[in-house]
Motif scaffolding. Structure first.
Motif, PDB file in Angstrom:
ATOM      1  N   SER A   1      10.931   8.830   2.872  1.00 37.81           N
ATOM      2  CA  SER A   1       9.667   9.320   2.283  1.00 37.81           C
ATOM      3  C   SER A   1       8.560   8.510   1.957  1.00 37.81           C
ATOM      4  N   ARG A   2       7.496   8.505   2.167  1.00 38.90           N
ATOM      5  CA  ARG A   2       6.238   7.674   1.925  1.00 38.90           C
ATOM      6  C   ARG A   2       5.365   7.974   1.242  1.00 38.90           C
ATOM      7  N   TYR A   3       5.153   7.404   0.058  1.00 38.75           N
ATOM      8  CA  TYR A   3       3.662   8.080  -0.782  1.00 38.75           C
ATOM      9  C   TYR A   3       2.994   6.556  -1.023  1.00 38.75           C
ATOM     10  N   ASN A   4       1.582   6.937  -1.191  1.00 42.02           N
ATOM     11  CA  ASN A   4       0.756   5.845  -1.443  1.00 42.02           C
ATOM     12  C   ASN A   4       1.527   5.099  -2.881  1.00 42.02           C
ATOM     13  N   ASN A   5       1.039   3.576  -2.791  1.00 39.82           N
ATOM     14  CA  ASN A   5       1.890   3.013  -4.034  1.00 39.82           C
ATOM     15  C   ASN A   5       0.828   3.168  -5.040  1.00 39.82           C
ATOM     16  N   THR A   6       0.746   4.152  -5.861  1.00 41.70           N
ATOM     17  CA  THR A   6       0.017   4.157  -7.065  1.00 41.70           C
ATOM     18  C   THR A   6       0.790   5.092  -8.033  1.00 41.70           C
ATOM     19  N   TYR A   7       0.347   5.151  -9.314  1.00 42.34           N
ATOM     20  CA  TYR A   7       1.068   5.665 -10.235  1.00 42.34           C
ATOM     21  C   TYR A   7       1.023   7.259  -9.963  1.00 42.34           C
ATOM     22  N   LEU A   8       2.216   7.793  -9.542  1.00 42.92           N
ATOM     23  CA  LEU A   8       2.565   9.258  -9.213  1.00 42.92           C
ATOM     24  C   LEU A   8       3.630   9.831  -9.894  1.00 42.92           C
ATOM     25  N   THR A   9       3.694  10.981 -10.160  1.00 41.61           N
ATOM     26  CA  THR A   9       4.833  11.598 -10.887  1.00 41.61           C
ATOM     27  C   THR A   9       5.264  12.785 -10.214  1.00 41.61           C
TER      28      THR A   9
ATOM     29  N   PRO B   1       0.804  -1.386  -0.014  1.00 43.32           N
ATOM     30  CA  PRO B   1       0.035  -0.031   0.038  1.00 43.32           C
ATOM     31  C   PRO B   1       0.885   1.324   0.063  1.00 43.32           C
ATOM     32  N   VAL B   2       2.351   1.094   0.485  1.00 39.99           N
ATOM     33  CA  VAL B   2       2.827   2.311   0.673  1.00 39.99           C
ATOM     34  C   VAL B   2       4.286   2.043  -0.092  1.00 39.99           C
ATOM     35  N   HIS B   3       4.669   3.188  -0.902  1.00 38.63           N
ATOM     36  CA  HIS B   3       6.076   3.165  -1.626  1.00 38.63           C
ATOM     37  C   HIS B   3       7.026   3.859  -0.602  1.00 38.63           C
ATOM     38  N   VAL B   4       8.249   3.227  -0.363  1.00 36.17           N
ATOM     39  CA  VAL B   4       9.198   3.890   0.724  1.00 36.17           C
ATOM     40  C   VAL B   4      10.494   4.217   0.019  1.00 36.17           C
ATOM     41  N   GLN B   5      10.897   5.482  -0.198  1.00 35.95           N
ATOM     42  CA  GLN B   5      12.341   5.883  -0.368  1.00 35.95           C
ATOM     43  C   GLN B   5      13.143   6.507   0.564  1.00 35.95           C
TER      44      GLN B   5
END
Length: 134
Positions: free
Chosen positions: A110-118, A25-29
């Protein structure tokens, strides 16, 4: 407090393009940033874009220095537009309570929702005081 320094710890622009079957559910960088001159953390805040799931700054020993969470709008008025990222929480630790050592390596997550985002960013701003007034 005197001798304050403002530091922008990470400037990254990136995109999330989930691969087929990526169900997290979450993309982590993450990024590691050496801090040449330490001091006392007196303020911290992340800057992220829509889709943010928050950002955390860690000390070298893994302790949380600052956790900045997104606030999404719920209304129609300016500054509270429903569904839009309208603010990030700030950290204002008690003076002297958060020490960062010279040459300490900080980790920014840095965490974002794991969906197509630019056009995403993982900025984290901190103010560090070299000395505290007595």
């Amino acid at each position: 407090m005197n001798n304050k320094r403002f530091l922008n710890l990470l400037q990254v622009e990136y995109s999330i393009i989930p691969e087929n079957g990526d169900r997290k559910p979450v993309h982590v960088q993450k990024a590691n940033i050496p801090l040449e001159k330490g001091g006392y953390l007196i303020y911290g805040v992340a800057h992220q874009h829509g889709g943010s799931a928050g950002s955390t700054l860690y000390g070298q020993d893994g302790r949380i220095l600052c956790n900045s969470r997104p606030r999404y709008g719920t209304g129609k008025e300016a500054g509270n537009e429903k569904g839009y990222l309208v603010a990030m929480s700030e950290c204002l630790p008690k003076p002297g309570s958060v020490k960062i050592h010279d040459n300490e390596i900080l980790t920014l997550e840095s965490r974002y929702n794991n969906t197509y985002l630019t056009g995403l960013m993982g900025h984290f701003y901190i103010f560090v005081a070299e000395k505290l007034q007595q």
